[in-house]
Structure formats: structure tokens, C-alpha cells
Design a protein around this motif. Structure first.
Motif, PDB file in Angstrom:
ATOM      1  N   MET A  94       0.564 -10.920   8.158  1.00 39.25           N
ATOM      2  CA  MET A  94      -0.585 -10.242   7.551  1.00 39.25           C
ATOM      3  C   MET A  94      -1.504  -9.646   8.608  1.00 39.25           C
ATOM      4  O   MET A  94      -1.728 -10.218   9.658  1.00 39.25           O
ATOM      5  N   ALA A  95      -2.010  -8.490   8.247  1.00 37.45           N
ATOM      6  CA  ALA A  95      -2.976  -7.835   9.137  1.00 37.45           C
ATOM      7  C   ALA A  95      -4.315  -7.806   8.430  1.00 37.45           C
ATOM      8  O   ALA A  95      -4.363  -7.668   7.215  1.00 37.45           O
ATOM      9  N   MET A  96      -5.379  -7.962   9.237  1.00 35.28           N
ATOM     10  CA  MET A  96      -6.701  -7.955   8.628  1.00 35.28           C
ATOM     11  C   MET A  96      -7.413  -6.668   9.020  1.00 35.28           C
ATOM     12  O   MET A  96      -7.340  -6.244  10.165  1.00 35.28           O
ATOM     13  N   LYS A  97      -8.063  -6.049   8.068  1.00 34.51           N
ATOM     14  CA  LYS A  97      -8.819  -4.836   8.381  1.00 34.51           C
ATOM     15  C   LYS A  97     -10.147  -4.897   7.655  1.00 34.51           C
ATOM     16  O   LYS A  97     -10.224  -5.467   6.569  1.00 34.51           O
ATOM     17  N   VAL A  98     -11.169  -4.307   8.258  1.00 37.16           N
ATOM     18  CA  VAL A  98     -12.452  -4.171   7.558  1.00 37.16           C
ATOM     19  C   VAL A  98     -12.518  -2.727   7.060  1.00 37.16           C
ATOM     20  O   VAL A  98     -12.670  -1.793   7.840  1.00 37.16           O
ATOM     21  N   ILE A  99     -12.313  -2.569   5.763  1.00 36.22           N
ATOM     22  CA  ILE A  99     -12.160  -1.219   5.206  1.00 36.22           C
ATOM     23  C   ILE A  99     -12.877  -1.089   3.860  1.00 36.22           C
ATOM     24  O   ILE A  99     -13.191  -2.080   3.203  1.00 36.22           O
ATOM     25  N   SER A 100     -13.081   0.159   3.464  1.00 36.03           N
ATOM     26  CA  SER A 100     -13.660   0.446   2.154  1.00 36.03           C
ATOM     27  C   SER A 100     -12.594   0.231   1.077  1.00 36.03           C
ATOM     28  O   SER A 100     -11.394   0.169   1.378  1.00 36.03           O
ATOM     29  N   ALA A 101     -13.023   0.154  -0.176  1.00 29.06           N
ATOM     30  CA  ALA A 101     -12.054  -0.005  -1.261  1.00 29.06           C
ATOM     31  C   ALA A 101     -11.180   1.232  -1.386  1.00 29.06           C
ATOM     32  O   ALA A 101     -10.010   1.143  -1.739  1.00 29.06           O
ATOM     33  N   ASP A 102     -11.745   2.414  -1.103  1.00 28.95           N
ATOM     34  CA  ASP A 102     -10.933   3.632  -1.125  1.00 28.95           C
ATOM     35  C   ASP A 102      -9.771   3.515  -0.133  1.00 28.95           C
ATOM     36  O   ASP A 102      -8.626   3.836  -0.446  1.00 28.95           O
ATOM     37  N   HIS A 103     -10.089   3.038   1.070  1.00 29.48           N
ATOM     38  CA  HIS A 103      -9.023   2.882   2.056  1.00 29.48           C
ATOM     39  C   HIS A 103      -8.074   1.757   1.663  1.00 29.48           C
ATOM     40  O   HIS A 103      -6.862   1.838   1.914  1.00 29.48           O
ATOM     41  N   ALA A 104      -8.600   0.735   1.031  1.00 28.00           N
ATOM     42  CA  ALA A 104      -7.730  -0.351   0.547  1.00 28.00           C
ATOM     43  C   ALA A 104      -6.720   0.205  -0.453  1.00 28.00           C
ATOM     44  O   ALA A 104      -5.536  -0.147  -0.440  1.00 28.00           O
ATOM     45  N   VAL A 105      -7.179   1.113  -1.308  1.00 28.71           N
ATOM     46  CA  VAL A 105      -6.290   1.746  -2.283  1.00 28.71           C
ATOM     47  C   VAL A 105      -5.211   2.557  -1.558  1.00 28.71           C
ATOM     48  O   VAL A 105      -4.019   2.476  -1.881  1.00 28.71           O
ATOM     49  N   ALA A 106      -5.638   3.329  -0.556  1.00 29.71           N
ATOM     50  CA  ALA A 106      -4.678   4.150   0.191  1.00 29.71           C
ATOM     51  C   ALA A 106      -3.638   3.271   0.896  1.00 29.71           C
ATOM     52  O   ALA A 106      -2.436   3.578   0.876  1.00 29.71           O
ATOM     53  N   TYR A 107      -4.087   2.149   1.493  1.00 32.11           N
ATOM     54  CA  TYR A 107      -3.119   1.236   2.133  1.00 32.11           C
ATOM     55  C   TYR A 107      -2.216   0.583   1.083  1.00 32.11           C
ATOM     56  O   TYR A 107      -1.038   0.332   1.336  1.00 32.11           O
ATOM     57  N   GLY A 108      -2.769   0.329  -0.086  1.00 28.91           N
ATOM     58  CA  GLY A 108      -1.949  -0.207  -1.174  1.00 28.91           C
ATOM     59  C   GLY A 108      -0.837   0.765  -1.557  1.00 28.91           C
ATOM     60  O   GLY A 108       0.314   0.374  -1.770  1.00 28.91           O
ATOM     61  N   ALA A 109      -1.191   2.062  -1.598  1.00 31.94           N
ATOM     62  CA  ALA A 109      -0.195   3.094  -1.916  1.00 31.94           C
ATOM     63  C   ALA A 109       0.850   3.189  -0.808  1.00 31.94           C
ATOM     64  O   ALA A 109       2.046   3.324  -1.065  1.00 31.94           O
ATOM     65  N   LYS A 110       0.376   3.070   0.436  1.00 34.89           N
ATOM     66  CA  LYS A 110       1.308   3.133   1.574  1.00 34.89           C
ATOM     67  C   LYS A 110       2.293   1.974   1.524  1.00 34.89           C
ATOM     68  O   LYS A 110       3.501   2.158   1.660  1.00 34.89           O
ATOM     69  N   LEU A 111       1.748   0.761   1.305  1.00 34.33           N
ATOM     70  CA  LEU A 111       2.619  -0.426   1.240  1.00 34.33           C
ATOM     71  C   LEU A 111       3.577  -0.347   0.058  1.00 34.33           C
ATOM     72  O   LEU A 111       4.655  -0.940   0.090  1.00 34.33           O
ATOM     73  N   SER A 112       3.178   0.396  -0.992  1.00 29.54           N
ATOM     74  CA  SER A 112       4.053   0.561  -2.156  1.00 29.54           C
ATOM     75  C   SER A 112       5.110   1.632  -1.916  1.00 29.54           C
ATOM     76  O   SER A 112       5.915   1.922  -2.787  1.00 29.54           O
ATOM     77  N   ARG A 113       5.080   2.242  -0.747  1.00 32.93           N
ATOM     78  CA  ARG A 113       6.023   3.303  -0.352  1.00 32.93           C
ATOM     79  C   ARG A 113       6.072   4.422  -1.390  1.00 32.93           C
ATOM     80  O   ARG A 113       7.145   4.788  -1.895  1.00 32.93           O
ATOM     81  N   VAL A 114       4.883   4.942  -1.729  1.00 32.31           N
ATOM     82  CA  VAL A 114       4.841   6.069  -2.667  1.00 32.31           C
ATOM     83  C   VAL A 114       5.559   7.258  -2.028  1.00 32.31           C
ATOM     84  O   VAL A 114       5.584   7.399  -0.804  1.00 32.31           O
ATOM     85  N   GLU A 115       6.154   8.093  -2.871  1.00 34.86           N
ATOM     86  CA  GLU A 115       6.992   9.187  -2.352  1.00 34.86           C
ATOM     87  C   GLU A 115       6.350  10.568  -2.508  1.00 34.86           C
ATOM     88  O   GLU A 115       6.564  11.450  -1.688  1.00 34.86           O
ATOM     89  N   VAL A 116       5.607  10.765  -3.592  1.00 29.23           N
ATOM     90  CA  VAL A 116       4.941  12.056  -3.806  1.00 29.23           C
ATOM     91  C   VAL A 116       3.469  11.799  -4.149  1.00 29.23           C
ATOM     92  O   VAL A 116       3.168  10.965  -5.000  1.00 29.23           O
ATOM     93  N   VAL A 117       2.578  12.512  -3.458  1.00 28.28           N
ATOM     94  CA  VAL A 117       1.136  12.351  -3.676  1.00 28.28           C
ATOM     95  C   VAL A 117       0.501  13.721  -3.932  1.00 28.28           C
ATOM     96  O   VAL A 117       0.079  14.401  -3.000  1.00 28.28           O
ATOM     97  N   PRO A 118       0.449  14.169  -5.186  1.00 29.95           N
ATOM     98  CA  PRO A 118      -0.307  15.390  -5.473  1.00 29.95           C
ATOM     99  C   PRO A 118      -1.787  15.025  -5.488  1.00 29.95           C
ATOM    100  O   PRO A 118      -2.163  14.039  -6.118  1.00 29.95           O
ATOM    101  N   ALA A 119      -2.613  15.788  -4.794  1.00 27.22           N
ATOM    102  CA  ALA A 119      -3.992  15.333  -4.629  1.00 27.22           C
ATOM    103  C   ALA A 119      -4.990  16.474  -4.606  1.00 27.22           C
ATOM    104  O   ALA A 119      -4.697  17.579  -4.149  1.00 27.22           O
TER     105      ALA A 119
END
Lengths: 324, 390
Positions: free
Chosen positions: B1-26
Motif C-alpha cells: 500500500m502507498a499512502m498519499k495526501v490527496i483531494s477526493a477528486d484525486h482519490a477518484v482519479a487514482y481509483g479509476a487508474k487502479l481500476s484500469r479504465v480504458e476509455v475516458v471521455p471528459a
């Protein structure tokens, strides 16, 4: 993948992807266009259709007239949905699949213009086809940005004070061309060889491709089913519809009438123009000639509608910074 | 496990990264922007192997997400407020086509009067769209829930989209310590996306044809049953995730000091943390106060809620949005579910337009609930923190 070159309609595959038994009206220009585009694109294709006649006559559950994978969701999002499909195919390593969106003029010129522009600007590797029957035919003939000047529709009715549409057809092709897309072309179902060659080019080009097909509509244009192709041909001969393409920036007229036929010939085959007086016909005729001159730098005197080549001159202002 | 001090927005983005999302229309919209900015960075730096599609509107973002999901890619997007409203039309196509898209919605009020601060009047009206909706309390939960959301959404018994809702600015731009699970651990928890039906020329299917009245009603029924069926999957996924990370959120609904409670407040989002402090304060004074944390409003945990309130003398329901000339939407849902339970329920409107909900206001809510428990019948709907008094 090496594609077999298609030079004439005789080179087309016999395999149909828009099958018999769909629900289009007799003489429907859209059905003719889609059927032939499908024969060029072949099996490895995914189609998206927004709200339009096409969805209604091909995909009414539990039947389907397409042998292609098919998706529909809404009216204004063709450019975006096909971009999404293509992105997923690329992620999944699916090569050689044409992702095509086929929208009507309302779904392209008007409500769908934003999504079309977005996909064109991103140069997404998709094919966008606009099936232009010049009004909202699926909802019962209301005027769109594609409806020509003078035409009757239910929202540009022939009244005592105002007769028919008072605005000219939006130059959508110029808007698309301004995005600098790799390939775009205008098509007519009356010129089948030109038609299939352009679809073939669009198929094998990478990046955003745009095809614009004029599709006469029997109920909307108040015409005879047997005259659909004849009307499409007259649209080209009168200059109401210009056949050209822009292939990686190189613009080319692909069919040039020897002499522009007076627009009246085109109008009289269609009930939607029946009310037009001489003044309005002249106005439309002038618009055609001016359009031709602006687009192709050719002078068209009205009448007798003869094309005369004009030398394109570089116009210099007298500003020393921008002088010769 | 890695620890980071981040905003919830960034937590969401890391959650998406860890979920190995493939397409991100934004498409960017405040206060969601940090999510798509970080995803764009991760993709451009090669840390996340995905397709970033900078679309020209939120309507197109959801349209492109539909195309991508229908063609078989794990798809993520994020939005907020006016952006969610612009997507409204497309939201309905997703559950009916059974596409497991995950979207973060950073809650923000919908104009007019315009504002960029938290209010749930953007996401609450979308309860009718068929999307599952979960509300987040802190940054860790934001990250964990994105990962869990894909497991739930892609479960063959669910196949539905999930909207992960988090409070604008209160969470989106506030940094906290967040544990990032190992990629291997997430991979073992969340297998590669295997779509049920996919747009594929080798096996053509027609998706979303026109459905005449002979068929459409059954399709709606199936969707309704699928949302109900998602309940057990949500609980099971929470259980399994906690066995891997030791972090459990209770699945559909959670509670705090509810065992012997006589009065309780039902909350969702960040106010839950404030209410926890009030419960501690009241407990120290010998009052039997408790807390119910509603996580999912779709599916709505009606049966679980009945068990939770069985021994209560009174319940209060917090709402951060309003159905004008009525009550808060959460209150309406809760009172519907508890109609036959005979428990007095009050509605507590607070924090509208991003107004802070302080300890004082939360305490005030408990005081009203306590009065209500004593058969001192007052109003049903109370506004807290209103200038000029309520």
C-alpha cells in the motif's frame, strides 16, 4: 489491408447489409443511399443511427434490417457516439472495422452540429454520413437548416403573408471543410459510379471522413416515387447540388454539368415548390449562380446559366506590410 | 500500500487508474476538473494505458461513454451540476442498455441562483434515470468506492451504471490521507471487463432499437428488478473488499451508535462526519443518540432501514436538496419506506447552496428529533442555518 478497388457499381459486392423488408417508403432516397454505402463498406462495419427515418424503418423491435452491429440512443450525438465506439475498438485491438454514423440533415446541420464538429476537430477515425432529405421528415416534414429557399414544410407553410422557407440552405460542407478533415465528399444517388468511388475513398482513408448525400423524399418533397433518381439528377444539373470532394485539402469537382439547367426544371417536379412565384424562383436561381461563383470561381450569368472560367486573382491591398 | 495526501477528486482519479479504465471521455466542469486533469496527466505520462477523449460537451461525454461501453471498453467519466443536467438525456440510455459505466459526480448546486458549492439538487433528480447512486463521506471512501463500483456495475447480475457522488469542495478540494491499494490487489479483486453483449461485426447485435408498447414495459420491469437485485451484490462486494483492505463501509447503509439509540439522524455525504461528532457529544451527556449513514439511494435499502429504526423513538432525515413546495428527496424516500413502521420522522433541510452545516446545526437537528420523540408534535420540515431564523 488491401482493398479491392471499386471503380463502377459493377465492382460492388452482391452481399447486402441493409436487407430487404425494411420499412422505408417506396422511392426513398435514404434507403437507396444506405443500401449502396453498405455494399461498399462491407462486413467489418459498426453503425450508429441517431433519431431519424433510418432508425424507424430499420430497427423496430423485434426486427432489424441491418446485418451490421447497430446502436441507437438519441438525436444530437452521432459524432460523439461513433468516437466512443472507435476508441473502444482501438483499446481492444480490433483492426479494420469501419465505424459509421448515419444521421439525417436535422441531426447533422442543426441539433447534431456540435458533436459533428467535436469529432471532426479531434480527427477521430470514423465515417460520418449525412443523409440529407432537406427537412425533418421523420417528424412530419418540418424545415431544417438544410431546407432550400422557397420550400414548403409544415413549419414554413405557404401562408397568405409568407410563402415557404425564406432562408437559404446552410452550407454545411463548408463548415465541415473548415475543420480540415482528411476526406469529405458530396454524393448523389443519380451518379452511382461517382457515389461508390467516394464511399470507397472514405472507407480507406484514416481519420475523420464526411459524406453528404442528397436523398429525395417522396412524401416530404411531394414527388412521385418513380422520379426519385430523376430529381436527384436534376439537382446536380441545376447546381442545387454540387458534386465535389476534398481529399487531404485538394478540392475537386467530380461532376460538372456542361450547362446549368434553369432551376425551374428541378422545382416543377416537386410539390414543395409548386407555390413559388417568378420572383422567388429568380432569387433561388441567383443564389445558385452566386454559390457556384464563390465555390468554384466560375462566373454563371443568369440566364442563360453558362459556366465561364474566371481567372482566380490574388487581391492585394495597399498596405506595405502585406504588399507584393 | 502507498499512502498519499490527496483531494477526493484525486482519490477518484487514482481509483479509476487502479481500476484500469480504458476509455475516458471528459469535459471540464468545476469542481470536478481535478479528476479529469489528473487522469489526462496519468495517461499522457504513460502511467495509465487508456484513451483520453477530450469531448466538446458533457452531452457528448456521456454519448461517447455509451459508444465506448457498448463496444466493450471499461469506461469512466466525471461531471458535476450543469454538466450532469446536460447529460440528463443520455443518462437514460445507459441503464436501459445495461452498460456498466462508472461516473463520479461532484455534487454542486444547479442554477439559478448560480453557485459552485455543494448541493444535491444535481444528482437527486437523476434517481429516476436507472443509475445506481452512492454518496461518499471522505476521500478514502471515494477511492475505494470507484474500485468497488466497477465490481458492482460489471457483475453479470447487475450490469448497470453507477454514479459516485461526492460533495463539491468539502471533499473535492480538501486533502486527506488516503491509502492506495496495490495494483495487484485491485487486479485480483476486479478482473478484466468482459462485456455481456458487444458491438462486434463478427457477431452483430442490434442495441436499443425502437421498442413498441408490446415490449417496452417488460424492459422497464427488468431494469427495475435488476436495480433491486444489485442490493445483494453491493453488500457482498463491500464484504469482500473489506477482507482485502480491512475497510468496510456497510454496503448500502451504515450506522453509528445505533444499537441502543432512541433518537437518530439519517445523513448522507460529508454531513455524516459532523453528525458523528454530535452523537459523541450527546452520548457523553448520557443521551441515547445514534446515526444512520445512507450510502446508496438507488437501490434504496428500504428493508435494511426498517431493521435499523425498529427500536427508535424518533428519526430525523437530513436533506441537502429540496423538492420545492415539498420536502427533501431523501425524506420522501425514507418516509415512504417507513410508512407502516409508526415512527415519527422529521425532515431537516440544511446546507443548501453550499452553506456550511456546522456542529451547531447538526446538534439542533438532534434536539428537534428528541422533542419529536417526546410526542411534542411540531412541524415536519425544519430548515437549519437559515439567516433570520426558521
Amino acid at each position: 489491408m488491401q482493398e479491392k478497388e471499386i471503380r463502377t457499381i459493377k465492382d460492388l459486392s452482391r452481399e447486402e447489409f441493409l436487407t430487404k423488408g425494411h420499412g422505408a417508403c417506396p422511392g426513398c432516397g435514404v434507403a437507396v443511399a444506405v443500401k449502396n454505402i453498405a455494399r461498399v463498406l462491407g462486413k467489418n462495419t459498426i453503425i450508429y443511427v441517431p433519431a431519424s427515418c433510418l432508425i424507424v424503418f430499420t430497427a423496430l423491435y423485434p426486427s432489424s434490417a441491418f446485418k451490421w452491429p447497430f446502436l441507437y440512443t438519441a438525436f444530437e450525438n452521432t459524432g460523439a457516439v461513433i468516437s466512443g465506439i472507435k476508441a473502444a475498438l482501438e483499446r481492444r485491438g480490433k483492426q479494420g472495422v469501419t465505424v459509421v454514423g448515419m444521421a439525417g440533415d436535422g441531426g447533422t446541420f442543426d441539433i447534431g452540429l456540435q458533436a459533428l464538429s467535436g469529432a471532426a476537430e479531434r480527427n477521430d477515425d470514423v465515417l460520418y454520413v449525412c443523409l440529407d432529405n432537406e427537412a425533418y421528415m421523420n417528424t412530419g416534414i418540418q424545415r431544417s437548416g438544410a431546407t432550400p429557399f422557397g420550400a414548403w414544410t409544415t413549419t414554413s407553410p405557404v401562408g397568405k403573408k409568407i410563402q415557404g422557407k425564406r432562408e437559404f440552405k446552410k452550407d454545411l460542407d463548408a463548415i465541415v471543410a473548415a475543420h480540415g478533415v482528411p476526406y469529405m465528399a458530396t454524393l448523389s444517388i443519380a451518379h452511382p459510379n461517382d457515389f461508390v468511388r467516394k464511399v470507397q475513398k472514405a472507407k480507406i482513408t484514416n481519420g475523420f471522413r464526411f459524406l453528404h448525400v442528397l436523398c429525395p423524399c417522396v412524401p416530404g418533397w411531394r414527388s412521385e416515387a418513380s422520379k426519385t433518381v430523376a430529381i436527384a439528377r436534376l439537382a446536380v444539373e441545376t447546381g442545387m447540388w454540387t458534386l465535389y470532394e476534398i481529399d487531404h485539402g485538394v478540392e475537386k469537382l467530380t461532376y460538372k454539368p456542361r450547362e446549368l439547367v434553369p432551376v425551374k426544371e428541378y422545382l416543377q417536379l416537386q410539390g414543395r415548390f409548386r407555390h413559388m412565384g417568378e420572383d422567388d424562383i429568380e432569387k433561388l436561381q441567383n443564389w445558385i449562380c452566386e454559390k457556384w461563383r464563390n465555390q468554384f470561381y466560375e462566373e454563371v450569368p443568369v440566364p442563360p446559366c453558362k459556366l465561364e472560367k474566371v481567372k482566380k486573382e490574388l487581391i492585394l491591398d495597399e498596405d506595405p506590410l502585406h504588399g507584393p | 500500500m502507498a499512502m498519499k495526501v490527496i483531494s477526493a477528486d484525486h482519490a477518484v482519479a487514482y481509483g479509476a487508474k487502479l481500476s484500469r479504465v480504458e476509455v475516458v471521455p471528459a469535459f471540464p466542469i468545476t469542481p470536478q476538473t481535478l479528476i479529469v486533469e489528473l487522469l489526462a496527466e496519468l495517461i499522457n505520462d504513460g502511467e495509465l494505458d487508456a484513451h483520453f477523449m477530450p469531448v466538446e460537451s458533457e452531452h457528448s461525454a456521456m454519448s461517447a461513454a455509451i459508444g465506448a461501453s457498448a463496444a466493450g471498453a471499461r469506461t469512466f467519466t466525471a461531471t458535476s451540476s450543469q454538466g450532469l443536467a446536460l447529460m440528463h438525456e443520455m443518462l437514460y440510455a445507459v441503464p436501459q442498455n445495461r452498460l456498466p459505466i462508472v461516473m463520479a459526480n461532484v455534487n454542486r448546486s444547479l442554477g439559478a441562483a448560480s453557485g459552485i458549492w455543494v448541493e444535491y439538487n444535481d444528482s437527486m433528480p437523476e434517481r429516476e434515470s436507472g443509475w445506481l447512486q452512492v454518496y461518499i463521506e471522505d476521500n478514502q471512501e471515494a477511492l475505494d468506492m470507484i474500485i468497488q463500483a466497477y465490481r458492482i456495475a460489471e457483475d453479470r447480475n447487475v450490469m448497470l451504471p453507477i454514479m459516485v457522488c461526492l460533495d463539491g469542495f468539502v471533499l473535492s478540494h480538501t486533502v486527506e490521507r488516503v491509502d492506495l491499494p496495490d495494483q495487484n490487489l485491485v487486479d485480483s479483486f476486479l478482473p478484466k471487463f468482459r462485456p455481456l453483449h458487444v458491438l462486434d461485426p463478427d457477431e452483430p447485435v442490434t442495441m436499443n432499437p425502437i421498442a413498441p408498447p408490446e415490449y417496452a414495459m417488460e424492459m422497464r420491469y427488468q431494469l427495475d428488478r435488476a436495480i433491486e437485485g444489485a442490493k445483494s451484490v453491493i453488500n457482498a462486494v463491500d464484504h469482500e473488499y473489506s477482507s482485502l483492505t480491512s475497510r468496510s463501509y456497510g454496503g448500502l447503509i451504515d450506522s453509528y451508535h445505533l444499537e441502543d439509540a432512541e433518537i437518530a439522524l439519517l445523513t448522507l455525504g460529508t454531513v455524516t462526519s459532523t453528525a458523528r461528532a454530535v452523537v459523541d457529544y450527546l452520548r457523553a451527556k448520557g443521551k441515547k443518540a445514534g446515526l444512520i449513514k445512507l450510502r446508496f439511494i438507488r437501490p434504496f435499502p428500504a428493508e435494511e432501514l426498517k431493521l435499523f429504526v425498529r427500536d427508535l423513538k424518533a428519526l430525523g432525515v437530513f436533506d441537502r436538496s429540496l423538492s420545492f413546495n415539498g420536502y427533501g428527496p431523501v425524506f420522501t424516500e425514507v418516509r415512504n419506506a417507513l410508512y407502516q413502521e409508526g415512527i415519527p420522522i422529521t425532515n431537516h433541510i440544511a446546507g443548501l447552496g453550499g452553506r456550511d452545516v456546522s456542529f451547531k446545526e447538526a446538534l439542533e437537528m438532534f434536539q428537534v428529533i428528541e422533542k419529536n420523540a417526546g410526542n411534542e408534535k411540531g412541524m415536519v420540515c425544519y430548515w437549519h442555518g437559515l439567516r433570520g431564523g426558521s
